[in-house]
Design a protein around this motif. Structure first.
Motif, PDB file in Angstrom:
ATOM      1  N   SER A   1       8.134  36.516  56.929  1.00 16.05           N
ATOM      2  CA  SER A   1       7.791  35.197  57.474  1.00 16.05           C
ATOM      3  C   SER A   1       6.297  34.935  57.314  1.00 16.05           C
TER       4      SER A   1
ATOM      5  N   LEU B   1       2.806  38.139  63.644  1.00 15.93           N
ATOM      6  CA  LEU B   1       3.176  36.871  63.000  1.00 15.93           C
ATOM      7  C   LEU B   1       2.557  35.696  63.744  1.00 15.93           C
TER       8      LEU B   1
ATOM      9  N   ILE C   1      10.389  32.679  67.058  1.00 19.45           N
ATOM     10  CA  ILE C   1       9.799  32.144  65.830  1.00 19.45           C
ATOM     11  C   ILE C   1       9.980  30.629  65.771  1.00 19.45           C
TER      12      ILE C   1
ATOM     13  N   PHE D   1       6.411  40.420  66.556  1.00 23.17           N
ATOM     14  CA  PHE D   1       6.211  38.974  66.657  1.00 23.17           C
ATOM     15  C   PHE D   1       4.745  38.623  66.844  1.00 23.17           C
TER      16      PHE D   1
ATOM     17  N   GLN E   1      15.038  36.888  69.088  1.00 21.42           N
ATOM     18  CA  GLN E   1      13.893  37.097  68.208  1.00 21.42           C
ATOM     19  C   GLN E   1      13.631  35.850  67.374  1.00 21.42           C
TER      20      GLN E   1
ATOM     21  N   TYR F   1       9.481  39.737  60.455  1.00 17.44           N
ATOM     22  CA  TYR F   1       8.154  39.199  60.723  1.00 17.44           C
ATOM     23  C   TYR F   1       7.239  39.214  59.497  1.00 17.44           C
TER      24      TYR F   1
END
Length: 530
Positions: free
Chosen positions: A440, A475, A504, A472, A500, A437
């Motif tokens: 990203s 993010l 995303i 998550f 997961q 995360y």
């Protein structure tokens, strides 16, 4: 005649063993009689919806049919390599058959249906631009893009038929619709500038037609370039969801038209493959199949279809089946190759791609070695050129390494100068936990300041495990705060947690690529999305 009873006895005693060995050999392929009689067809991905009808008919006729699906330009590469043997090919456009190095092997080609590649623009936007009441030429589309009146999404020019043929349609038109496009014309400065402007309007690129539809439905885009049949299907979906439909544009100075040829591959098979091919081809050209094709939005000729399918080819969607379509003329293979290189190195909107590379402890051994080899492949200009995947000097590349936190960040502002990146990747080691995360989010932070009109922005996340650090929600909140259309594509290998990564992908209107069966193949696929 006298028999040796001892020998006969031995043979009879061994007979069960011989039969068992023969059966085992057949199963494992040492003796594969069934496979040798199989009719192997290589077919475009866009033909998948006809698989059941074709295989059912083949079974009825006693034909053991096996169909492998690929992208159109991938089919050309496969047939040119000669690695796999096929008896027939069903591709989107006859032009690609002329790209075959042994094109003389392909015979008896006949068109199955007609499917133009066109732009669909939201009806209100098309009305605003005057496209619903006036004749439209490609220069009108270019002017609207230059005036920043709309943006659009399309498929990869170098990896898909729709992307490539739409590129050649626009190229041919802006070159003055010549009888034959030449190498000299590709050097015209005004033509190059016009094409650059055209591709500046691209908001996102998809590596395949199916995902392009999903991307459009889940995003906020003004227009999309795709097959007429695909846009008809997309409009049906939009109608069912009470969303604004698209108005299809057919430029008066030429449209890319696919003729969906079905052809025999003559490898001197020496059996009845040719007769089987003819049966399959005749079936696809039969009235029964043509009726089904028309009901799915495929035309039977360049002038359209019958009034019976007015509910499919709707006039309110801009479709006029009474008007004869003017098809573009494709150049020879040499000029087409030059045009592709021109696109890669000078025309397409530059990309800024951020690779997020997992160097956690679970990557030790084969994982990190596969990662290094795959990155070397995509970063090495000479290797990447073989698959039309090379970066241009206008591209930017950033690499983020991570374990339970972001570790190192390195980049180049010139995509053709990657020697430093390769040295960096080759020195990677592994340690620690996993956090997908934070890297990203860092990638989004790096990309958000780039001008979206100048760069296509992409994140490619590579991981082999489950994230046991970060979350998550953090993010997601940051991504929504930035508010930009930046996809985070994932490549999985090892024991990567797809659930997961799927979160995303849904958040960023992206997708997951399976690298577990081959990272190089996954890299080839994901590169066609940016």
């Amino acid at each position: 005649m006298k028999y040796n009873s001892t020998k006969v006895g031995i043979i009879l005693a061994l007979m069960p063993i011989i039969l068992i060995i023969g059966a085992i050999c057949t199963i494992i392929g040492v003796v594969d009689y069934k496979e040798s009689k199989t009719f192997r067809l290589i077919s475009s991905n866009s033909n998948k919806l006809f698989d059941k009808d074709l295989t059912d008919y083949a079974k009825k006729e006693g034909i053991d049919l096996k169909i492998d699906h690929y992208g159109d330009l991938e089919i050309v590469d496969i047939l040119n390599s000669g690695e796999k043997e096929y008896d027939g090919v069903w591709i989107s456009n006859s032009t690609w058959l002329y790209m075959l190095e042994n094109s003389y092997l392909v015979t008896d080609s006949k068109s199955i249906a007609i499917d133009p590649v066109v732009m669909g623009i939201k009806k209100s936007k098309a009305e605003e631009l005057g496209f619903t009441t006036n004749e439209v030429y490609n220069k009108d589309i270019l002017k609207a893009i230059n005036d920043k009146k709309f943006n659009y999404v399309m498929t990869s020019v170098t990896k898909t038929n729709t992307g490539a043929t739409s590129y050649f349609a626009f190229l041919n038109s802006l070159a003055g619709s010549p009888e034959v496009l030449t190498s000299e014309m590709l050097q015209n400065e005004q033509l190059i500038e016009d094409l650059k402007s055209f591709f500046k309007g691209v908001q996102r690129v998809s590596g395949d037609d199916e995902y392009l539809t999903k991307m459009f439905l889940n995003g906020k885009y003004d227009a999309v370039i795709n097959y007429e049949s695909s846009l008809i299907d997309l409009n049906k979906k939009l109608e069912s969801e009470n969303k604004e439909t698209l108005y299809l544009i057919y430029p008066k100075d030429g449209v890319a038209i696919n003729d969906m040829p079905f052809a025999f591959i003559n490898r001197n098979q020496g059996d009845n493959r040719k007769e089987q091919f003819k049966l399959l081809q005749d079936y696809l050209r039969s009235n029964k199949v043509r009726e089904k094709l028309a009901s799915k939005g495929f035309r039977s000729w360049y002038g359209g279809t019958t009034n019976k399918y007015d509910n499919v080819f709707k006039k309110e969607w801009g479709i006029n089946t009474e008007e004869y379509l003017i098809s573009l003329k494709y150049p020879n293979k040499k000029v087409m190759d030059e045009a592709f290189n021109l696109y890669i190195n000078g025309l397409r909107k530059p990309t800024h791609v951020v690779f997020c590379l997992d160097v956690s402890g679970s990557m030790y051994g084969d994982g990190i070695n596969d990662l290094i080899n795959s990155m070397d492949y995509v970063l090495d200009q000479e290797q990447a050129k073989k698959d039309k995947l090379q970066f241009s000097d206008k591209d930017k590349i950033t690499i983020i390494t991570f374990n339970e936190k972001v570790k190192d960040i390195t980049n180049t502002y010139y995509g053709n100068d990657t020697s430093g990146l390769i040295r960096f990747v080759d020195s990677l080691g592994t340690t620690g936990g996993t956090n997908i995360y934070d890297p990203s989010a860092k990638a989004i932070e790096i990309l958000k300041d780039d001008n979206s009109e100048e760069y296509t922005k992409t994140v490619i996340l590579m991981t082999d495990g489950q994230s046991n650090n970060g979350d998550f929600r953090t993010l997601s909140n940051y991504y929504k705060k930035v508010g930009q259309d930046i996809p985070i594509y994932s490549i999985t290998f090892g024991n990567a947690d797809d659930s997961q990564l799927d979160e995303i992908a849904k958040l960023t209107n992206a997708k997951i690529f399976d690298g577990k069966s081959g990272l190089k193949k996954a890299f080839e696929e994901v590169r066609s999305y940016n």
